[in-house]
Enzyme design. Structure first.
Site, PDB file in Angstrom:
ATOM      1  CG  HIS A 275    -131.965   6.984  50.843  1.00 26.74           C
ATOM      2  ND1 HIS A 275    -132.243   7.205  49.516  1.00 26.74           N
ATOM      3  CD2 HIS A 275    -132.891   7.702  51.536  1.00 26.74           C
ATOM      4  CE1 HIS A 275    -133.275   8.032  49.405  1.00 26.74           C
ATOM      5  NE2 HIS A 275    -133.696   8.337  50.626  1.00 26.74           N
ATOM      6  CD  GLU A 276    -133.642   7.625  55.354  1.00 27.07           C
ATOM      7  OE1 GLU A 276    -133.694   8.829  55.691  1.00 27.07           O
ATOM      8  OE2 GLU A 276    -134.436   7.132  54.529  1.00 27.07           O
ATOM      9  CG  HIS A 279    -132.558  12.313  53.466  1.00 19.56           C
ATOM     10  ND1 HIS A 279    -133.000  13.271  52.582  1.00 19.56           N
ATOM     11  CD2 HIS A 279    -133.148  11.144  53.072  1.00 19.56           C
ATOM     12  CE1 HIS A 279    -133.816  12.723  51.694  1.00 19.56           C
ATOM     13  NE2 HIS A 279    -133.916  11.429  51.966  1.00 19.56           N
ATOM     14  CD  GLU A 305    -135.082  11.093  47.980  1.00 19.64           C
ATOM     15  OE1 GLU A 305    -134.884   9.872  47.796  1.00 19.64           O
ATOM     16  OE2 GLU A 305    -135.395  11.586  49.085  1.00 19.64           O
TER      17      GLU A 305
END
EC number: 3.4.17.19
Length: 511
Positions: A275-276, A279, A305
């Site tokens: 997930h990170e 980003h 996001e």
């Protein structure tokens, strides 16, 4: 289907008006101050000794004040006025649009209020960390109360005639209306609640026991690094650390990620790390030549996001990904040697009956976690809820929407870091981003031959290129809906997400 680049995608800025050049110079300088604040904020959450908070609060407050003064200086307004009727290229006009939005909002807010909000955030962060560790909401409550008061005042300065929560929402999503955001949240709630009920009534039993046991944190960290290397994280421009709440901080030259580990939940660390990465990959993919200007900055938090949720859900939770990653996982944790790819896929996509933690939630119930936070912070800002009542209201909503009731504040209203920063209006962007991720990934699948097969082989180059071409390289040039429409050929809607979860979870649970 992604739209092709047009001639105006490569505007020549060589003939820029003098006022535009002067404005751009000012913007680059104040964004450099903002970047410095970001590094200090990262350090506070990752490296700073506990006793450093008083000094760090003053440092961040001072930089916040300097940044505010630079943005709101009379010269900024004069340059913007001078550019009102200037003959600008499309890129230049986009820069002026974004700078004007920032200037008008900042100019409406007194600098002493900006300083107070910044200092309150630094103090509240430490109080939140202590309160969460001690399961003591009362430790954090005064700081939350102060943030609510300050943010109401902040919104009133910007527009006293509008809903203060709507004004704050625009800090994180300036290009989509609050009405549109609420509409999408409503669509999700109305579709997902009955779907989750059907799943819980289903007789299908997924391989949820596959990854039970103890998985030491040091080995999980090694595995997280390998996951980042596999998906293509550039460690020459980034690093992986541990924090109490996973986050990403940085720009196209230096973008750092953090994750966290639970010895009983190795899949949680894999998910949060990927997930990170999403980003970070967005930040690292922004055009370097436009660093410090809107053309070199991400569009907004919904788009940001979408990148993290695309990588976490559409890549990391896919069966194709686990064809490539399961052997790596088993090399680190041999106790899972008997697991199949299908086992891993099912374990990573189970719908939980009793999960209280948003960042550990499954892909469906996650959005009800968001709805709860949205409703609580909206009511706090509007004055319809008192801070002292937050724990009880939080628990009541969990019981109503998810059928579970937190036993502690640490697993309830203290679990998220956002309110310690005063970030009211942030939470809706998580669901908006998830919806957007599905629409973007569907378009990428249409454009990239055998994308699933490439993911199964650990080949992510085409996906990186597609996202770079259709999202990252544009920075903030296009507003949200236009960016999505250029990438997918369609306006931003929830249709692709709802189709995706219908197909995926219908197959998993036989519903």
């Amino acid at each position: 289907m992604a739209t092709e680049a047009t001639a105006d995608d490569t505007d020549d800025a060589s003939d820029a008006p003098d006022a535009y050049d002067a404005l751009l110079d000012r913007v680059q300088r104040w964004n450099a101050v903002g970047s410095a604040s970001g590094v200090l904020g990262w350090d506070q959450q990752v490296m700073m000794p506990e006793g450093g908070t008083p000094a760090r609060s003053k440092q961040l407050s001072a930089l916040s004040s300097v940044h505010h003064d630079m943005v709101t200086d009379d010269e900024t307004g004069e340059l913007l006025d001078e550019l009102d009727d200037a003959d600008l290229t499309d890129e230049q006009a986009a820069v002026v649009r974004e700078v004007r939005r920032e200037y008008e909002r900042a100019d409406a807010v007194p600098v002493d209020l900006v300083e107070e909000i910044s200092e309150t955030g630094s103090e509240a962060l430490q109080a939140w960390e202590e309160a969460k560790a001690e399961d003591d909401f009362e430790t954090f409550a005064p700081h939350l109360e102060k943030h609510v008061e300050l943010k109401r005042e902040y919104a009133e300065h910007i527009d006293p005639d509008r809903d203060p929560y709507e004004v704050l929402f625009e800090e994180f999503e300036p290009c989509l209306s609050m009405e549109r955001a609420e509409s999408i949240l409503t669509e999700l709630r109305e579709a997902l609640v009955p779907m989750i009920d059907d799943i819980r009534d289903s007789d299908v039993e997924l391989a949820v026991d596959t990854f039970e046991g103890t998985f030491d944190e040091e080995t999980q960290e090694e595995l997280s690094r390998e996951a980042l290397e596999l998906v293509g994280y550039d460690f020459d421009r980034g690093r992986l650390d541990v924090s109490s709440h996973p986050f990403t901080s940085g720009n196209q030259f230096d973008c750092r990620v953090t994750t966290r580990f639970d010895e009983t939940d190795p899949l949680g660390a894999v998910g949060s790390t990927i997930h990170e990465f999403g980003h970070a990959q967005y930040n690292l993919g922004l055009p370097q030549e436009h660093f410090g200007t809107p053309l070199g900055q991400s569009r907004d938090l919904s788009v940001h996001e979408s990148q993290s949720r695309l990588w976490e859900n559409h890549v990391g939770r896919s069966e194709a990904f686990w064809e490539r990653f399961l052997p790596v996982f088993q090399e680190h944790f041999p106790q899972t040697d008997d697991a199949t790819v299908r086992d891993a896929y099912e374990a990573f996509n189970q719908v939980y009956e009793d999960n209280f933690i948003r960042v550990e939630a499954d892909e469906l119930t996650y959005h009800l976690h968001i709805v709860i936070r949205f409703e609580i912070e909206r009511d706090l800002i509007r004055g319809d809820l008192d801070v002292e009542d937050v724990p009880e209201v939080w628990n009541d909503k969990y019981e109503e929407y998810l059928g579970i009731r937190p036993e502690t504040d640490s697993e309830g209203c203290l679990q998220d870091i956002h309110w310690s920063h005063g970030n009211f209006g942030y939470f809706p962007t998580y669901s908006l981003g998830s919806v957007m991720a599905a629409q973007l990934f569907a378009a990428a699948e249409d454009d990239i031959d055998d994308l699933d097969a490439k993911i199964a082989e650990g080949d992510f180059d085409d996906l990186h290129d597609w996202l770079g071409e259709n999202v990252h390289r544009h920075g903030s040039r296009y507003e949200t809906n236009e960016l999505v429409k250029r990438a997918t050929g369609e306006d931003f809607t929830a249709d692709a997400f709802l189709d995706y979860v219908d197909e995926k979870y219908g197959e998993l649970y036989g519903i």
